[in-house]
Design a protein around this motif. Sequence first.
Motif, PDB file in Angstrom:
ATOM      1  N   VAL A   1       0.850  -1.133  -0.086  1.00 23.02           N
ATOM      2  CA  VAL A   1      -0.047  -0.072   0.082  1.00 23.02           C
ATOM      3  C   VAL A   1       0.947   1.267  -0.127  1.00 23.02           C
ATOM      4  CG1 VAL A   1      -1.687   1.505   1.242  1.00 23.02           C
ATOM      5  CG2 VAL A   1      -1.939  -1.184   1.098  1.00 23.02           C
ATOM      6  N   ARG A   2       0.944   1.864  -1.054  1.00 22.93           N
ATOM      7  CA  ARG A   2       1.583   3.057  -1.189  1.00 22.93           C
ATOM      8  C   ARG A   2       1.004   4.544  -0.978  1.00 22.93           C
ATOM      9  NH1 ARG A   2       5.367   1.895  -6.441  1.00 22.93           N
ATOM     10  NH2 ARG A   2       6.697   0.140  -5.782  1.00 22.93           N
ATOM     11  N   GLN A   3      -0.269   4.437  -1.140  1.00 30.08           N
ATOM     12  CA  GLN A   3      -1.173   5.675  -0.487  1.00 30.08           C
ATOM     13  C   GLN A   3      -2.524   4.898  -0.121  1.00 30.08           C
ATOM     14  OE1 GLN A   3      -1.567   9.223  -3.014  1.00 30.08           O
ATOM     15  NE2 GLN A   3      -3.807   8.871  -3.066  1.00 30.08           N
ATOM     16  N   ALA A   4      -3.045   5.386   1.255  1.00 32.74           N
ATOM     17  CA  ALA A   4      -4.200   4.880   1.643  1.00 32.74           C
ATOM     18  C   ALA A   4      -5.086   5.843   1.862  1.00 32.74           C
ATOM     19  CB  ALA A   4      -3.710   4.348   3.030  1.00 32.74           C
ATOM     20  N   ILE A   5      -6.455   5.469   2.288  1.00 34.48           N
ATOM     21  CA  ILE A   5      -7.504   6.252   2.607  1.00 34.48           C
ATOM     22  C   ILE A   5      -7.749   6.011   4.087  1.00 34.48           C
ATOM     23  CG2 ILE A   5     -10.149   6.437   2.449  1.00 34.48           C
ATOM     24  CD1 ILE A   5      -9.948   5.014  -0.100  1.00 34.48           C
ATOM     25  N   PRO A   6      -7.892   6.983   5.116  1.00 40.95           N
ATOM     26  CA  PRO A   6      -7.738   6.765   6.356  1.00 40.95           C
ATOM     27  C   PRO A   6      -9.001   5.888   6.659  1.00 40.95           C
ATOM     28  CG  PRO A   6      -7.727   9.242   6.011  1.00 40.95           C
ATOM     29  CD  PRO A   6      -7.799   8.530   4.651  1.00 40.95           C
ATOM     30  N   ARG A   7      -8.697   5.012   7.859  1.00 41.82           N
ATOM     31  CA  ARG A   7      -9.924   4.172   8.318  1.00 41.82           C
ATOM     32  C   ARG A   7     -10.854   4.652   8.910  1.00 41.82           C
ATOM     33  NH1 ARG A   7     -10.407  -1.243   6.567  1.00 41.82           N
ATOM     34  NH2 ARG A   7      -8.795  -1.825   5.502  1.00 41.82           N
ATOM     35  N   HIS A   8     -12.339   4.213   8.671  1.00 45.33           N
ATOM     36  CA  HIS A   8     -13.325   4.689   9.532  1.00 45.33           C
ATOM     37  C   HIS A   8     -13.386   6.143   9.725  1.00 45.33           C
ATOM     38  CE1 HIS A   8     -13.060   0.623  10.517  1.00 45.33           C
ATOM     39  NE2 HIS A   8     -12.061   0.626  11.257  1.00 45.33           N
ATOM     40  N   VAL A   9     -13.427   6.952   8.434  1.00 45.66           N
ATOM     41  CA  VAL A   9     -13.663   8.338   8.728  1.00 45.66           C
ATOM     42  C   VAL A   9     -14.732   8.533   7.558  1.00 45.66           C
ATOM     43  CG1 VAL A   9     -11.209   9.087   9.436  1.00 45.66           C
ATOM     44  CG2 VAL A   9     -12.013   8.879   6.709  1.00 45.66           C
ATOM     45  N   GLY A  10     -15.409   7.707   6.981  1.00 42.19           N
ATOM     46  CA  GLY A  10     -16.668   7.812   5.890  1.00 42.19           C
ATOM     47  C   GLY A  10     -16.384   7.744   4.495  1.00 42.19           C
ATOM     48  N   LEU A  11     -15.252   7.526   4.221  1.00 40.03           N
ATOM     49  CA  LEU A  11     -14.641   7.503   2.816  1.00 40.03           C
ATOM     50  C   LEU A  11     -14.525   6.156   2.154  1.00 40.03           C
ATOM     51  CD1 LEU A  11     -12.151  10.267   3.215  1.00 40.03           C
ATOM     52  CD2 LEU A  11     -14.410  10.622   2.172  1.00 40.03           C
ATOM     53  N   GLY A  12     -14.900   5.204   2.514  1.00 43.58           N
ATOM     54  CA  GLY A  12     -15.031   3.935   2.021  1.00 43.58           C
ATOM     55  C   GLY A  12     -13.874   3.091   1.840  1.00 43.58           C
ATOM     56  N   SER A  13     -12.929   3.048   2.744  1.00 48.24           N
ATOM     57  CA  SER A  13     -11.756   2.446   2.806  1.00 48.24           C
ATOM     58  C   SER A  13     -11.439   0.850   2.470  1.00 48.24           C
ATOM     59  CB  SER A  13     -10.879   2.746   4.154  1.00 48.24           C
ATOM     60  OG  SER A  13     -11.509   2.248   5.141  1.00 48.24           O
ATOM     61  N   THR A  14     -12.391   0.140   3.260  1.00 45.67           N
ATOM     62  CA  THR A  14     -12.499  -1.280   3.047  1.00 45.67           C
ATOM     63  C   THR A  14     -12.955  -1.547   1.550  1.00 45.67           C
ATOM     64  OG1 THR A  14     -13.063  -1.462   5.540  1.00 45.67           O
ATOM     65  CG2 THR A  14     -13.334  -3.363   4.249  1.00 45.67           C
ATOM     66  N   THR A  15     -13.879  -1.237   1.110  1.00 50.21           N
ATOM     67  CA  THR A  15     -14.354  -1.902  -0.191  1.00 50.21           C
ATOM     68  C   THR A  15     -13.494  -1.355  -1.310  1.00 50.21           C
ATOM     69  OG1 THR A  15     -16.805  -1.630   0.406  1.00 50.21           O
ATOM     70  CG2 THR A  15     -16.031  -1.392  -2.000  1.00 50.21           C
ATOM     71  N   GLN A  16     -12.743  -0.190  -1.230  1.00 52.56           N
ATOM     72  CA  GLN A  16     -11.834   0.293  -2.181  1.00 52.56           C
ATOM     73  C   GLN A  16     -10.855  -0.535  -2.216  1.00 52.56           C
ATOM     74  OE1 GLN A  16     -12.843   2.638  -4.350  1.00 52.56           O
ATOM     75  NE2 GLN A  16     -14.812   2.374  -3.322  1.00 52.56           N
ATOM     76  N   LEU A  17     -10.142  -0.971  -0.965  1.00 56.53           N
ATOM     77  CA  LEU A  17      -8.793  -1.692  -0.636  1.00 56.53           C
ATOM     78  C   LEU A  17      -9.090  -2.763  -1.219  1.00 56.53           C
ATOM     79  CD1 LEU A  17      -5.893  -2.012   0.022  1.00 56.53           C
ATOM     80  CD2 LEU A  17      -6.660  -2.230   2.374  1.00 56.53           C
ATOM     81  N   SER A  18     -10.208  -3.653  -0.662  1.00 54.25           N
ATOM     82  CA  SER A  18     -10.300  -5.181  -0.971  1.00 54.25           C
ATOM     83  C   SER A  18     -10.744  -5.284  -2.511  1.00 54.25           C
ATOM     84  CB  SER A  18     -11.571  -5.503  -0.315  1.00 54.25           C
ATOM     85  OG  SER A  18     -12.855  -5.062  -0.243  1.00 54.25           O
TER      86      SER A  18
END
Length: 322
Positions: free
Chosen positions: A78-95
């Motif tokens: 992971v070179r750039q990430a979406i912060p977790r649990h802030v409302g921006l959809g991190s789990t769906t995008q990463l998986s």
Amino acid sequence: MLIRTPRRLHLGLIDPSATFGRRFGSLGVALGGGYEVRIVEGEAMEVIADGEDRETIEFAIKRMNSAYETGVNYVVEVRQAIPRHVGLGSTTQLSLAVAMGIARLNNLNVSVEELARVLGRGRNGGAGIYSFAHGGFVIDGGVKNGIPPLIFREDFPPEWGFLLVIPELKPGLDEEEEKPVMAGAVGRADVAMEISHRILLGLLPALKEGDVKTFGEHLSAIQRLVGKHFEPYQGGEFREDVKLILDFLAEKTYGCGQSSWGPTVYGLIMRDEFPRLSAEAHDYLREHGIKAKVELGVPNNTGAEVIGESAFLERLIKSVGG
């Protein structure tokens, strides 16, 4: 190969009670600045990521192997990430990024919807799935059997954007915390009908006509109505701890709301207004003692991007040479 995903801004749910047989129905818009994930075949599973991102990646690798016998020997960074649990959809995008990378490496012709099904995504809505697949503004048709269908997708006007405020507050609900809430959520039929009316004869015509003011007015109204569905779980139409920020956004932007369980809140703006509004937001936050990031949410109208390893190396060499 390198996969770049959007971020997903959640604009609301229509009907938690399945009044007409379909539950939820979600609205979302894809924004730039999501995950950047490199995935290659390796001698063993190697995950270069932090915390929950690592768990999500390992889960996706194992699910893909279980469904398609793709093995588990991948190096994922992971070179750039979406912060977790802030409302921006991190789990769906990463998986989905990991699953798509594995599918491409194994020459599997599998749709994003099918990958989402394998990963167990889409139980409460498809906004994240379709933001990943197509970008733009998306609406799904509610959950009935399996992945909810995409019923509307439109480019988001590139001259529009969002003033994003991500305060340093309690994280939004994670997926385990969310499960009993979503399972027990019972909305009001009259509220669901008004949300639907505003979408069909307010939000969508304004989007088609490029009318940012009318789109924003309906977006704000829909957000307040959505909040009525979830008042018992968050103590009001919105989280109490973001109310001051929403007051600012309501005054300064065309329309505003809370993305998913927050704490990210947003205001619809013209992109060229961002420098001025960002400065005003920083002043306001400082005056009220609120620590937060203020960012420009730029529409992503293409969805996730997959770059082959050779193309990635060519770009890297050019950037170093420049």
